[in-house]
Scaffold this motif. Structure first.
Motif, PDB file in Angstrom:
ATOM      1  N   SER A 177       0.814  -1.212   0.000  1.00 27.92           N
ATOM      2  CA  SER A 177       0.000   0.000   0.000  1.00 27.92           C
ATOM      3  C   SER A 177       0.849   1.263   0.000  1.00 27.92           C
ATOM      4  N   ARG A 178       2.128   1.116   0.320  1.00 24.90           N
ATOM      5  CA  ARG A 178       3.019   2.282   0.320  1.00 24.90           C
ATOM      6  C   ARG A 178       4.447   1.818   0.084  1.00 24.90           C
ATOM      7  N   MET A 179       5.293   2.798  -0.195  1.00 26.96           N
ATOM      8  CA  MET A 179       6.696   2.509  -0.485  1.00 26.96           C
ATOM      9  C   MET A 179       7.400   1.953   0.757  1.00 26.96           C
ATOM     10  N   LYS A 180       7.176   2.642   1.886  1.00 27.83           N
ATOM     11  CA  LYS A 180       7.928   2.293   3.094  1.00 27.83           C
ATOM     12  C   LYS A 180       7.342   1.078   3.791  1.00 27.83           C
ATOM     13  N   ASN A 181       8.227   0.272   4.365  1.00 26.79           N
ATOM     14  CA  ASN A 181       7.779  -0.884   5.143  1.00 26.79           C
ATOM     15  C   ASN A 181       7.241  -0.414   6.492  1.00 26.79           C
ATOM     16  N   ALA A 182       6.575  -1.328   7.191  1.00 25.76           N
ATOM     17  CA  ALA A 182       6.230  -1.063   8.593  1.00 25.76           C
ATOM     18  C   ALA A 182       7.086  -1.990   9.439  1.00 25.76           C
ATOM     19  N   GLN A 183       7.435  -1.518  10.611  1.00 24.64           N
ATOM     20  CA  GLN A 183       8.259  -2.359  11.481  1.00 24.64           C
ATOM     21  C   GLN A 183       7.398  -3.069  12.523  1.00 24.64           C
ATOM     22  N   VAL A 184       7.579  -4.369  12.584  1.00 27.56           N
ATOM     23  CA  VAL A 184       6.889  -5.167  13.603  1.00 27.56           C
ATOM     24  C   VAL A 184       7.922  -5.540  14.657  1.00 27.56           C
ATOM     25  N   VAL A 185       7.583  -5.323  15.912  1.00 30.31           N
ATOM     26  CA  VAL A 185       8.480  -5.696  17.010  1.00 30.31           C
ATOM     27  C   VAL A 185       7.811  -6.830  17.790  1.00 30.31           C
ATOM     28  N   ILE A 238       3.275  16.367 -13.121  1.00 26.97           N
ATOM     29  CA  ILE A 238       4.493  16.419 -12.291  1.00 26.97           C
ATOM     30  C   ILE A 238       4.129  16.837 -10.863  1.00 26.97           C
ATOM     31  N   THR A 239       3.275  17.861 -10.767  1.00 28.85           N
ATOM     32  CA  THR A 239       2.871  18.356  -9.444  1.00 28.85           C
ATOM     33  C   THR A 239       2.178  17.249  -8.654  1.00 28.85           C
ATOM     34  N   ASP A 240       1.245  16.559  -9.290  1.00 30.81           N
ATOM     35  CA  ASP A 240       0.520  15.478  -8.617  1.00 30.81           C
ATOM     36  C   ASP A 240       1.456  14.346  -8.215  1.00 30.81           C
ATOM     37  N   ALA A 241       2.379  13.996  -9.092  1.00 31.23           N
ATOM     38  CA  ALA A 241       3.295  12.892  -8.782  1.00 31.23           C
ATOM     39  C   ALA A 241       4.072  13.229  -7.506  1.00 31.23           C
ATOM     40  N   MET A 242       4.529  14.462  -7.402  1.00 34.26           N
ATOM     41  CA  MET A 242       5.316  14.834  -6.225  1.00 34.26           C
ATOM     42  C   MET A 242       4.455  14.908  -4.963  1.00 34.26           C
ATOM     43  N   ASP A 246       7.044   9.501  -1.491  1.00 41.48           N
ATOM     44  CA  ASP A 246       8.074   8.514  -1.136  1.00 41.48           C
ATOM     45  C   ASP A 246       8.672   7.890  -2.388  1.00 41.48           C
ATOM     46  N   GLU A 247       7.808   7.621  -3.361  1.00 41.52           N
ATOM     47  CA  GLU A 247       8.277   7.009  -4.619  1.00 41.52           C
ATOM     48  C   GLU A 247       9.208   7.979  -5.348  1.00 41.52           C
ATOM     49  N   MET A 248       8.794   9.245  -5.427  1.00 43.76           N
ATOM     50  CA  MET A 248       9.597  10.228  -6.163  1.00 43.76           C
ATOM     51  C   MET A 248      10.944  10.461  -5.463  1.00 43.76           C
ATOM     52  N   ALA A 297       7.693   0.938  -6.701  1.00 42.63           N
ATOM     53  CA  ALA A 297       7.491   2.392  -6.797  1.00 42.63           C
ATOM     54  C   ALA A 297       6.954   2.755  -8.179  1.00 42.63           C
ATOM     55  N   VAL A 298       7.493   2.133  -9.211  1.00 41.71           N
ATOM     56  CA  VAL A 298       7.063   2.450 -10.581  1.00 41.71           C
ATOM     57  C   VAL A 298       5.572   2.182 -10.764  1.00 41.71           C
ATOM     58  N   PHE A 299       5.112   1.035 -10.304  1.00 38.22           N
ATOM     59  CA  PHE A 299       3.718   0.692 -10.600  1.00 38.22           C
ATOM     60  C   PHE A 299       2.734   1.441  -9.703  1.00 38.22           C
ATOM     61  N   ARG A 300       3.183   1.847  -8.512  1.00 39.51           N
ATOM     62  CA  ARG A 300       2.310   2.730  -7.720  1.00 39.51           C
ATOM     63  C   ARG A 300       2.244   4.105  -8.393  1.00 39.51           C
TER      64      ARG A 300
END
Ligand code: 4AD
Ligand code: MG
Length: 456
Positions: free
Chosen positions: A44-52, A264-268, A273-275, A128-131
């Motif tokens: 759902s997003r670029m960054k992972n979530a950390q599980v402890v 370009i504006t929307d992508a940023m 995170d992807e950009m 990142a590309v496909f999102r």
């Protein structure tokens, strides 16, 4: 129900100390005797979530790539790299992943990843590309809807060659032998009683709709049997094609410039995170270049001027330059990268190198065409003002040897309330290459179809 990691990250205050179930794939993990950390990603997003978790309470055996379900409490971590962590109370292994899984820790080249199109989107780059691709498609629809354009679904199977370049894939229901025996005649007893093909552009149909709705666009797959095995040609690619009545070439360029800046504006904004990832790992300086493009005007030069610039450049090009030649990638890139270092519209090309539908200029030698060239990619948009004068269009079609009888409907548009109109086609994948800095079209389309390749 599982909760999306992106939703938690965006609404972190609502999730403070809440118990949630999250499911995803293990990117990395490390455990010691008293504590374990898992980087989990649910796409759902670029960054992972950390599980402890506590390995004594949850003695689970993990592998990179396995799928898990985690029940845990969300703890916001505003000072850490990640906005939150999940303190697990239960972890369930859903699908294990053996050591033969190709995406173990080391980095693979994009070229190698193409050999496994069903797996490669699990990497950071392709993920990142496909999102981004999804967000940019949405942005394009939003842009046109906000401006009152009507979205038209133009057909994929057609009997017309819009570009007149003979680069179409034939669609047939005939057994191969029938074509072998009767040749072209065989198509008369084919499914459509004529030869049909996959469309190279929705433009001709979009023009018909523009003569009622004034502003329309079509956005769909297009197909070209063009024997160009390059980093920017695909046999199947997506094109965005607006068409406007009561508009000339200048209106057309203005729309194209506004659209590119809007995307370009929307992508940023929508894929920050992807950009940022592309800026760090794919093309250094990408973000600052894109930002400067939003705030500056695109260059506009005529083809004749472009030829002058190329002739005076002192460069040894592989393809010789003279007035009348088609601009090759090396020429386009010289102009947009070396001379202007920003997007450049080249207008008014010689009539002999452009399609039949472009409006003849008064000089008798050029047509009201425009291509948008951008650094790093070359041509991303091709468009024109259309020939709206029936007699001029008919003469042109005849001189080019086109089967006039197949274009009766197109000619009707010039007979019944004809008006000045213009449009363009944006190569969607080329726009994505420009936005991401990715150098090969095969890496911005989920399953690339290119000369000699239809894997996956
Ligand atoms: O310049 P093109 O051929 O223009 C047309 O098809 C017009 N009928 C469009 C219109 O006016 N409605 O193609 C438009 C764009 C190109 O600028 C390029 O970005 C992209 O489509 N394109 C390709 N992208 C990937 N692979 C290919 N083989 C492409 N051919 C064109
Ligand atoms: Mg073109």
């Amino acid at each position: 129900m599982t909760e999306s990691i992106n939703n938690i990250a965006i609404n972190i205050n609502d999730f403070d100390n809440k118990s949630v179930t999250v499911a995803g794939w293990v990117r990395t993990f490390r455990t010691s005797k008293s504590v374990g950390f898992i980087e989990i990603n649910d796409g759902s997003r670029m960054k992972n979530a950390q599980v402890v978790f506590n390995p004594l309470d949850i003695p689970i055996k993990l592998n990179t790539g396995c799928s898990i379900k985690v029940l845990g409490v969300i703890k916001p971590t505003p000072n850490a790299k990640q906005p939150f962590e999940i303190q697990a109370t239960k972890i369930e292994l859903l699908g294990d992943c053996p050591s033969s899984y190709p995406l173990q820790k080391k980095r693979h080249s994009l070229e190698f990843l193409r050999s496994m199109p069903h797996i490669r989107m699990r990497t950071n780059t392709l993920g990142a590309v496909f999102r981004l691709r999804s967000i940019v498609a949405f942005s394009i629809h939003k842009f046109f809807m906000e401006r009152g354009f009507v979205h038209v679904h133009t057909p994929i199977i057609t009997a017309n060659d819009c570009e007149g370049a003979g680069e179409m894939f034939t669609v047939t229901a005939l057994p191969i032998d029938a074509i072998k025996e009767s040749g072209y005649e065989a198509f008369q007893s084919d499914f459509f009683n004529t030869r049909a093909s996959l469309t190279v552009s929705g433009q001709l149909d979009a023009e018909a709709f523009a003569l009622n709705y004034a502003k329309v666009y079509t956005f769909g797959p297009t197909f070209r049997a063009e024997k160009s095995n390059t980093a920017r040609h695909a046999a199947e690619f997506w094109m965005v094609e607006p068409e406007m009545a009561f508009a000339d070439l200048h209106d057309d360029m203005q729309l194209a410039e506004d659209m590119v800046k809007y995307i370009i504006t929307d992508a940023m904004e929508m894929a920050p995170d992807e950009m940022e990832f592309f800026d760090r790992f794919i093309q250094e300086g990408l973000l600052s270049r894109l930002k400067s493009i939003i705030s500056s005007d695109f260059e506009r030069i005529t083809y004749t001027k472009a030829i002058e610039i190329l002739l005076q450049s002192g460069c040894e090009f592989e393809y010789a330059v003279e007035w009348g030649c088609d601009l090759q990638t090396e020429h386009e890139r010289y102009i947009t990268e070396q001379v202007f270092n920003k997007p450049v519209f080249v207008t008014d090309y010689p009539k002999d190198i452009k399609a039949f539908y472009m409006r003849a200029n008064d000089d008798g030698a050029t047509v009201a065409a425009m291509d948008l060239l951008v650094p790093g990619v070359g041509e991303i948009i091709g468009g024109s003002q259309r020939e709206e004068r029936e007699d001029v269009l008919l003469d042109k079609m005849k001189s080019m040897g086109l089967p006039v009888d197949k274009y009766e409907a197109y000619l009707d548009l010039r007979r019944f309330g004809s008006v000045e109109h213009a449009g363009f086609g944006l190569g969607f994948e080329r726009m994505l290459m420009y936005l991401s800095g990715i150098k090969n079209i095969r890496d911005v389309i989920p399953l690339p179809r290119t000369l000699g390749n239809i894997d996956g």
